[in-house]
Design a protein around this motif. Structure first.
Motif, PDB file in Angstrom:
ATOM      1  N   SER A   1       0.828  -1.212   0.000  1.00 56.77           N
ATOM      2  CA  SER A   1       0.000   0.000   0.000  1.00 56.77           C
ATOM      3  C   SER A   1       0.858   1.256   0.000  1.00 56.77           C
ATOM      4  CB  SER A   1      -0.920  -0.004   1.225  1.00 56.77           C
ATOM      5  OG  SER A   1      -1.751   1.131   1.231  1.00 56.77           O
ATOM      6  N   ILE A   2       1.916   1.275   0.802  1.00 53.61           N
ATOM      7  CA  ILE A   2       2.794   2.448   0.891  1.00 53.61           C
ATOM      8  C   ILE A   2       3.507   2.690  -0.441  1.00 53.61           C
ATOM      9  CG2 ILE A   2       4.963   3.260   1.926  1.00 53.61           C
ATOM     10  CD1 ILE A   2       3.952   2.094   4.582  1.00 53.61           C
ATOM     11  N   VAL A   3       3.986   1.601  -1.059  1.00 55.42           N
ATOM     12  CA  VAL A   3       4.657   1.748  -2.356  1.00 55.42           C
ATOM     13  C   VAL A   3       3.702   2.366  -3.374  1.00 55.42           C
ATOM     14  CG1 VAL A   3       5.636   0.484  -4.307  1.00 55.42           C
ATOM     15  CG2 VAL A   3       6.312  -0.116  -1.977  1.00 55.42           C
ATOM     16  N   TRP A   4       2.442   1.892  -3.377  1.00 56.01           N
ATOM     17  CA  TRP A   4       1.478   2.450  -4.326  1.00 56.01           C
ATOM     18  C   TRP A   4       1.149   3.903  -4.001  1.00 56.01           C
ATOM     19  CZ3 TRP A   4      -0.019   2.294  -8.967  1.00 56.01           C
ATOM     20  CH2 TRP A   4      -1.178   2.950  -9.368  1.00 56.01           C
ATOM     21  N   MET A   5       1.068   4.233  -2.705  1.00 58.63           N
ATOM     22  CA  MET A   5       0.781   5.618  -2.325  1.00 58.63           C
ATOM     23  C   MET A   5       1.882   6.566  -2.801  1.00 58.63           C
ATOM     24  SD  MET A   5      -2.118   6.172  -0.775  1.00 58.63           S
ATOM     25  CE  MET A   5      -2.816   5.022  -1.950  1.00 58.63           C
ATOM     26  N   VAL A   6       3.131   6.102  -2.753  1.00 62.77           N
ATOM     27  CA  VAL A   6       4.250   6.917  -3.240  1.00 62.77           C
ATOM     28  C   VAL A   6       4.088   7.178  -4.737  1.00 62.77           C
ATOM     29  CG1 VAL A   6       6.737   6.959  -3.673  1.00 62.77           C
ATOM     30  CG2 VAL A   6       5.874   6.173  -1.461  1.00 62.77           C
ATOM     31  N   ILE A   7       3.797   6.107  -5.495  1.00 61.27           N
ATOM     32  CA  ILE A   7       3.603   6.249  -6.937  1.00 61.27           C
ATOM     33  C   ILE A   7       2.407   7.154  -7.222  1.00 61.27           C
ATOM     34  CG2 ILE A   7       3.015   5.008  -9.058  1.00 61.27           C
ATOM     35  CD1 ILE A   7       4.463   2.557  -7.834  1.00 61.27           C
ATOM     36  N   GLU A   8       1.306   6.900  -6.521  1.00 60.47           N
ATOM     37  CA  GLU A   8       0.073   7.650  -6.740  1.00 60.47           C
ATOM     38  C   GLU A   8       0.266   9.134  -6.457  1.00 60.47           C
ATOM     39  OE1 GLU A   8      -4.054   5.980  -5.643  1.00 60.47           O
ATOM     40  OE2 GLU A   8      -3.591   7.409  -4.044  1.00 60.47           O
ATOM     41  N   ALA A   9       0.911   9.445  -5.336  1.00 62.19           N
ATOM     42  CA  ALA A   9       1.120  10.845  -4.968  1.00 62.19           C
ATOM     43  C   ALA A   9       2.011  11.550  -5.993  1.00 62.19           C
ATOM     44  CB  ALA A   9       1.738  10.933  -3.576  1.00 62.19           C
ATOM     45  N   ALA A  10       3.118  10.908  -6.375  1.00 60.98           N
ATOM     46  CA  ALA A  10       4.061  11.530  -7.307  1.00 60.98           C
ATOM     47  C   ALA A  10       3.414  11.775  -8.670  1.00 60.98           C
ATOM     48  CB  ALA A  10       5.302  10.645  -7.451  1.00 60.98           C
ATOM     49  N   VAL A  11       2.713  10.763  -9.194  1.00 62.60           N
ATOM     50  CA  VAL A  11       2.111  10.892 -10.516  1.00 62.60           C
ATOM     51  C   VAL A  11       0.956  11.894 -10.493  1.00 62.60           C
ATOM     52  CG1 VAL A  11       0.874   9.677 -12.345  1.00 62.60           C
ATOM     53  CG2 VAL A  11       2.795   8.572 -11.197  1.00 62.60           C
ATOM     54  N   ALA A  12       0.116  11.824  -9.458  1.00 59.03           N
ATOM     55  CA  ALA A  12      -1.043  12.713  -9.384  1.00 59.03           C
ATOM     56  C   ALA A  12      -0.625  14.173  -9.258  1.00 59.03           C
ATOM     57  CB  ALA A  12      -1.941  12.320  -8.208  1.00 59.03           C
TER      58      ALA A  12
ATOM     59  N   MET B   1      -0.457  11.599  -0.139  1.00 59.56           N
ATOM     60  CA  MET B   1       0.699  11.867   0.722  1.00 59.56           C
ATOM     61  C   MET B   1       0.320  11.767   2.193  1.00 59.56           C
ATOM     62  SD  MET B   1       2.684  15.001  -1.209  1.00 59.56           S
ATOM     63  CE  MET B   1       3.937  15.034   0.071  1.00 59.56           C
ATOM     64  N   ILE B   2      -0.869  12.277   2.536  1.00 58.55           N
ATOM     65  CA  ILE B   2      -1.321  12.209   3.921  1.00 58.55           C
ATOM     66  C   ILE B   2      -1.577  10.757   4.323  1.00 58.55           C
ATOM     67  CG2 ILE B   2      -3.187  12.864   5.493  1.00 58.55           C
ATOM     68  CD1 ILE B   2      -3.405  15.479   3.811  1.00 58.55           C
ATOM     69  N   GLU B   3      -2.196   9.983   3.426  1.00 54.38           N
ATOM     70  CA  GLU B   3      -2.410   8.563   3.691  1.00 54.38           C
ATOM     71  C   GLU B   3      -1.079   7.816   3.802  1.00 54.38           C
ATOM     72  OE1 GLU B   3      -5.318   6.401   1.466  1.00 54.38           O
ATOM     73  OE2 GLU B   3      -6.544   8.184   1.135  1.00 54.38           O
ATOM     74  N   LEU B   4      -0.069   8.289   3.091  1.00 55.11           N
ATOM     75  CA  LEU B   4       1.257   7.688   3.163  1.00 55.11           C
ATOM     76  C   LEU B   4       1.843   7.839   4.564  1.00 55.11           C
ATOM     77  CD1 LEU B   4       3.659   6.391   1.697  1.00 55.11           C
ATOM     78  CD2 LEU B   4       4.380   8.681   1.019  1.00 55.11           C
TER      79      LEU B   4
ATOM     80  N   LEU C   1       2.476   0.811   9.604  1.00 57.94           N
ATOM     81  CA  LEU C   1       3.474  -0.210   9.282  1.00 57.94           C
ATOM     82  C   LEU C   1       4.429  -0.401  10.452  1.00 57.94           C
ATOM     83  CD1 LEU C   1       4.899  -2.143   7.338  1.00 57.94           C
ATOM     84  CD2 LEU C   1       6.148  -0.168   6.414  1.00 57.94           C
ATOM     85  N   TRP C   2       4.849   0.702  11.057  1.00 61.13           N
ATOM     86  CA  TRP C   2       5.734   0.634  12.229  1.00 61.13           C
ATOM     87  C   TRP C   2       5.058  -0.133  13.355  1.00 61.13           C
ATOM     88  CZ3 TRP C   2       5.844   4.394  16.680  1.00 61.13           C
ATOM     89  CH2 TRP C   2       6.928   4.138  17.539  1.00 61.13           C
ATOM     90  N   ARG C   3       3.776   0.166  13.584  1.00 59.78           N
ATOM     91  CA  ARG C   3       3.024  -0.514  14.642  1.00 59.78           C
ATOM     92  C   ARG C   3       2.921  -2.018  14.376  1.00 59.78           C
ATOM     93  NH1 ARG C   3      -0.506  -3.852  15.788  1.00 59.78           N
ATOM     94  NH2 ARG C   3      -2.491  -3.512  16.870  1.00 59.78           N
ATOM     95  N   LEU C   4       2.647  -2.404  13.132  1.00 61.19           N
ATOM     96  CA  LEU C   4       2.528  -3.821  12.786  1.00 61.19           C
ATOM     97  C   LEU C   4       3.878  -4.524  12.871  1.00 61.19           C
ATOM     98  CD1 LEU C   4       0.121  -3.514   9.729  1.00 61.19           C
ATOM     99  CD2 LEU C   4      -0.431  -4.564  11.939  1.00 61.19           C
TER     100      LEU C   4
END
Length: 214
Positions: free
Chosen positions: A20-31, A51-54, A61-64
Protein backbone atom coordinates in the motif's frame (compact mmCIF):
# COMPACT_ATOMS: atom_id res chain seq x y z
CA UNK A 1 -6.87 -17.30 17.10
CA UNK A 2 -3.82 -19.46 17.81
CA UNK A 3 -0.56 -17.66 18.45
CA UNK A 4 1.08 -19.06 15.31
CA UNK A 5 -1.88 -18.09 13.14
CA UNK A 6 -1.96 -14.63 14.73
CA UNK A 7 1.73 -14.08 14.02
CA UNK A 8 1.22 -15.19 10.41
CA UNK A 9 -1.64 -12.72 9.99
CA UNK A 10 0.42 -9.89 11.48
CA UNK A 11 3.21 -10.62 8.99
CA UNK A 12 0.65 -10.59 6.17
CA UNK A 13 -0.52 -7.23 7.50
CA UNK A 14 3.04 -5.92 7.29
CA UNK A 15 3.33 -7.10 3.68
CA UNK A 16 0.01 -5.60 2.56
CA UNK A 17 0.88 -2.30 4.23
CA UNK A 18 4.25 -2.21 2.42
CA UNK A 19 2.45 -2.78 -0.89
CA UNK A 20 0.00 0.00 0.00
CA UNK A 21 2.79 2.45 0.89
CA UNK A 22 4.66 1.75 -2.36
CA UNK A 23 1.48 2.45 -4.33
CA UNK A 24 0.78 5.62 -2.32
CA UNK A 25 4.25 6.92 -3.24
CA UNK A 26 3.60 6.25 -6.94
CA UNK A 27 0.07 7.65 -6.74
CA UNK A 28 1.12 10.84 -4.97
CA UNK A 29 4.06 11.53 -7.31
CA UNK A 30 2.11 10.89 -10.52
CA UNK A 31 -1.04 12.71 -9.38
CA UNK A 32 0.74 15.84 -8.17
CA UNK A 33 3.15 15.89 -11.11
CA UNK A 34 0.49 15.44 -13.77
CA UNK A 35 -1.82 17.80 -11.90
CA UNK A 36 0.77 20.58 -11.94
CA UNK A 37 1.49 20.07 -15.64
CA UNK A 38 -2.22 20.06 -16.56
CA UNK A 39 -3.21 22.70 -13.96
CA UNK A 40 -5.70 20.10 -12.65
CA UNK A 41 -6.78 20.89 -9.09
CA UNK A 42 -8.60 17.58 -8.64
CA UNK A 43 -5.43 15.62 -9.48
CA UNK A 44 -3.27 17.71 -7.15
CA UNK A 45 -5.81 17.29 -4.33
CA UNK A 46 -5.88 13.55 -4.98
CA UNK A 47 -2.08 13.46 -4.77
CA UNK A 48 -2.03 15.51 -1.57
CA UNK A 49 -4.51 13.10 0.02
CA UNK A 50 -2.25 10.22 -1.04
CA UNK A 51 0.70 11.87 0.72
CA UNK A 52 -1.32 12.21 3.92
CA UNK A 53 -2.41 8.56 3.69
CA UNK A 54 1.26 7.69 3.16
CA UNK A 55 2.14 9.24 6.53
CA UNK A 56 -0.66 7.31 8.25
CA UNK A 57 0.38 4.10 6.49
CA UNK A 58 3.97 4.56 7.64
CA UNK A 59 2.91 4.83 11.28
CA UNK A 60 0.67 1.78 10.92
CA UNK A 61 3.47 -0.21 9.28
CA UNK A 62 5.73 0.63 12.23
CA UNK A 63 3.02 -0.51 14.64
CA UNK A 64 2.53 -3.82 12.79
CA UNK A 65 6.28 -4.41 12.47
CA UNK A 66 6.71 -3.94 16.22
CA UNK A 67 3.89 -6.40 16.95
CA UNK A 68 5.47 -8.86 14.52
CA UNK A 69 8.67 -8.63 16.58
CA UNK A 70 6.72 -9.18 19.81
CA UNK A 71 7.43 -5.69 21.20
CA UNK A 72 5.15 -3.75 23.57
CA UNK A 73 2.47 -1.65 21.88
CA UNK A 74 2.37 1.11 24.54
CA UNK A 75 4.70 3.47 22.66
CA UNK A 76 3.08 2.61 19.34
CA UNK A 77 -0.36 3.54 20.69
CA UNK A 78 0.95 6.97 21.64
CA UNK A 79 2.53 7.38 18.20
CA UNK A 80 -0.75 6.39 16.52
CA UNK A 81 -2.54 9.04 18.58
CA UNK A 82 -0.11 11.76 17.47
CA UNK A 83 -0.36 10.56 13.88
CA UNK A 84 -4.16 10.72 14.01
CA UNK A 85 -4.04 14.37 15.13
CA UNK A 86 -1.52 15.31 12.42
CA UNK A 87 -3.38 13.46 9.67
CA UNK A 88 -6.79 14.76 10.76
CA UNK A 89 -5.75 18.41 10.92
CA UNK A 90 -3.84 18.11 7.62
CA UNK A 91 -6.88 16.64 5.87
CA UNK A 92 -9.21 19.35 7.20
CA UNK A 93 -6.72 22.00 6.04
CA UNK A 94 -6.60 20.30 2.63
CA UNK A 95 -10.39 20.50 2.41
CA UNK A 96 -10.28 24.26 3.06
CA UNK A 97 -7.59 24.66 0.39
CA UNK A 98 -9.66 22.71 -2.17
CA UNK A 99 -12.75 24.84 -1.53
CA UNK A 100 -10.88 28.15 -1.76
CA UNK A 101 -8.91 27.27 -4.91
CA UNK A 102 -11.99 25.75 -6.59
CA UNK A 103 -13.95 28.94 -6.03
CA UNK A 104 -11.06 31.04 -7.38
CA UNK A 105 -10.83 28.85 -10.51
CA UNK A 106 -14.58 29.05 -11.10
CA UNK A 107 -14.63 32.84 -10.71
CA UNK A 108 -11.58 33.23 -12.98
CA UNK A 109 -12.95 30.72 -15.54
CA UNK A 110 -9.70 28.77 -15.27
CA UNK A 111 -9.91 25.16 -16.46
CA UNK A 112 -7.54 22.19 -16.55
CA UNK A 113 -5.76 20.82 -19.59
CA UNK A 114 -6.21 17.22 -20.73
CA UNK A 115 -4.16 14.74 -18.67
CA UNK A 116 -4.00 11.22 -20.09
CA UNK A 117 -1.51 10.28 -17.37
CA UNK A 118 -4.10 11.38 -14.82
CA UNK A 119 -6.73 9.24 -16.54
CA UNK A 120 -4.44 6.19 -16.38
CA UNK A 121 -3.62 6.81 -12.72
CA UNK A 122 -7.28 7.18 -11.75
CA UNK A 123 -8.20 3.92 -13.51
CA UNK A 124 -5.32 2.07 -11.81
CA UNK A 125 -6.21 3.45 -8.37
CA UNK A 126 -9.87 2.61 -8.87
CA UNK A 127 -8.91 -1.02 -9.50
CA UNK A 128 -6.05 -1.48 -7.01
CA UNK A 129 -7.47 0.22 -3.91
CA UNK A 130 -10.59 -2.00 -3.51
CA UNK A 131 -8.29 -5.06 -3.44
CA UNK A 132 -6.06 -3.47 -0.79
CA UNK A 133 -9.14 -2.44 1.20
CA UNK A 134 -10.50 -5.98 1.36
CA UNK A 135 -7.12 -7.40 2.36
CA UNK A 136 -6.58 -4.84 5.14
CA UNK A 137 -10.08 -5.31 6.60
CA UNK A 138 -9.76 -9.10 6.55
CA UNK A 139 -6.33 -9.12 8.19
CA UNK A 140 -7.37 -6.40 10.64
CA UNK A 141 -10.28 -8.59 11.79
CA UNK A 142 -7.98 -11.59 12.13
CA UNK A 143 -5.49 -9.79 14.40
CA UNK A 144 -7.98 -7.52 16.16
CA UNK A 145 -6.50 -4.29 14.76
CA UNK A 146 -9.02 -1.46 14.52
CA UNK A 147 -6.27 0.70 13.00
CA UNK A 148 -5.73 -1.72 10.10
CA UNK A 149 -9.47 -2.06 9.50
CA UNK A 150 -9.75 1.75 9.46
CA UNK A 151 -6.88 1.91 6.99
CA UNK A 152 -8.87 -0.49 4.82
CA UNK A 153 -11.73 2.01 4.88
CA UNK A 154 -9.29 4.73 3.80
CA UNK A 155 -8.30 2.58 0.84
CA UNK A 156 -11.86 2.21 -0.44
CA UNK A 157 -12.41 5.97 -0.02
CA UNK A 158 -9.27 6.46 -2.13
CA UNK A 159 -10.96 4.34 -4.82
CA UNK A 160 -14.08 6.55 -4.66
CA UNK A 161 -11.89 9.63 -5.02
CA UNK A 162 -10.08 8.07 -7.99
CA UNK A 163 -13.34 7.59 -9.88
CA UNK A 164 -14.39 11.17 -9.16
CA UNK A 165 -11.05 12.41 -10.52
CA UNK A 166 -11.42 10.10 -13.54
CA UNK A 167 -14.84 11.53 -14.33
CA UNK A 168 -13.39 15.04 -14.23
CA UNK A 169 -10.36 14.43 -16.44
CA UNK A 170 -12.33 12.36 -18.97
CA UNK A 171 -15.02 15.03 -19.32
CA UNK A 172 -12.31 17.67 -19.70
CA UNK A 173 -10.60 15.61 -22.42
CA UNK A 174 -13.78 14.75 -24.33
CA UNK A 175 -15.95 17.82 -23.90
CA UNK A 176 -13.53 20.58 -22.92
CA UNK A 177 -15.64 21.66 -19.96
CA UNK A 178 -13.33 24.22 -18.30
CA UNK A 179 -15.31 24.17 -15.05
CA UNK A 180 -15.45 20.40 -14.47
CA UNK A 181 -12.03 20.18 -12.76
CA UNK A 182 -13.09 22.60 -10.01
CA UNK A 183 -16.41 20.76 -9.60
CA UNK A 184 -14.65 17.38 -9.41
CA UNK A 185 -12.26 18.79 -6.80
CA UNK A 186 -15.21 20.00 -4.73
CA UNK A 187 -16.63 16.48 -5.04
CA UNK A 188 -13.57 15.24 -3.14
CA UNK A 189 -14.19 17.57 -0.20
CA UNK A 190 -16.83 15.32 1.40
CA UNK A 191 -14.41 12.38 1.55
CA UNK A 192 -11.44 14.50 2.68
CA UNK A 193 -13.44 16.10 5.51
CA UNK A 194 -14.85 12.73 6.58
CA UNK A 195 -11.36 11.20 6.68
CA UNK A 196 -10.06 14.18 8.64
CA UNK A 197 -12.94 14.12 11.11
CA UNK A 198 -12.59 10.37 11.69
CA UNK A 199 -8.86 10.80 12.35
CA UNK A 200 -9.48 13.60 14.84
CA UNK A 201 -12.16 11.53 16.59
CA UNK A 202 -9.75 8.60 16.82
CA UNK A 203 -7.09 10.89 18.30
CA UNK A 204 -9.65 12.01 20.88
CA UNK A 205 -10.19 8.39 21.88
CA UNK A 206 -13.47 7.72 20.07
CA UNK A 207 -12.97 3.99 19.59
CA UNK A 208 -16.12 3.40 17.56
CA UNK A 209 -15.14 5.61 14.63
CA UNK A 210 -14.77 3.56 11.49
CA UNK A 211 -12.03 5.73 10.02
CA UNK A 212 -12.10 7.32 6.66
CA UNK A 213 -15.69 7.03 5.79
CA UNK A 214 -16.93 3.46 5.44
Amino acid sequence: MATGAHETSVKRGVRIEIISIVWMVIEAAVAIGSGIVAHALSLMAFGADSMIELVAGGILLWRLAMEARGASLARVKKAENVSSWVVGIALLALAVYIVVVSIVKLVAHQGAETSFIGIGLAIASGLIMPYLSRAKKRIGSEIGSQALRADGSCSIVCAYMAWIVLAGVVLTALLGWWWIDAIAALGLVYYVVKEGWEAVQEARGKEDTCGCGC
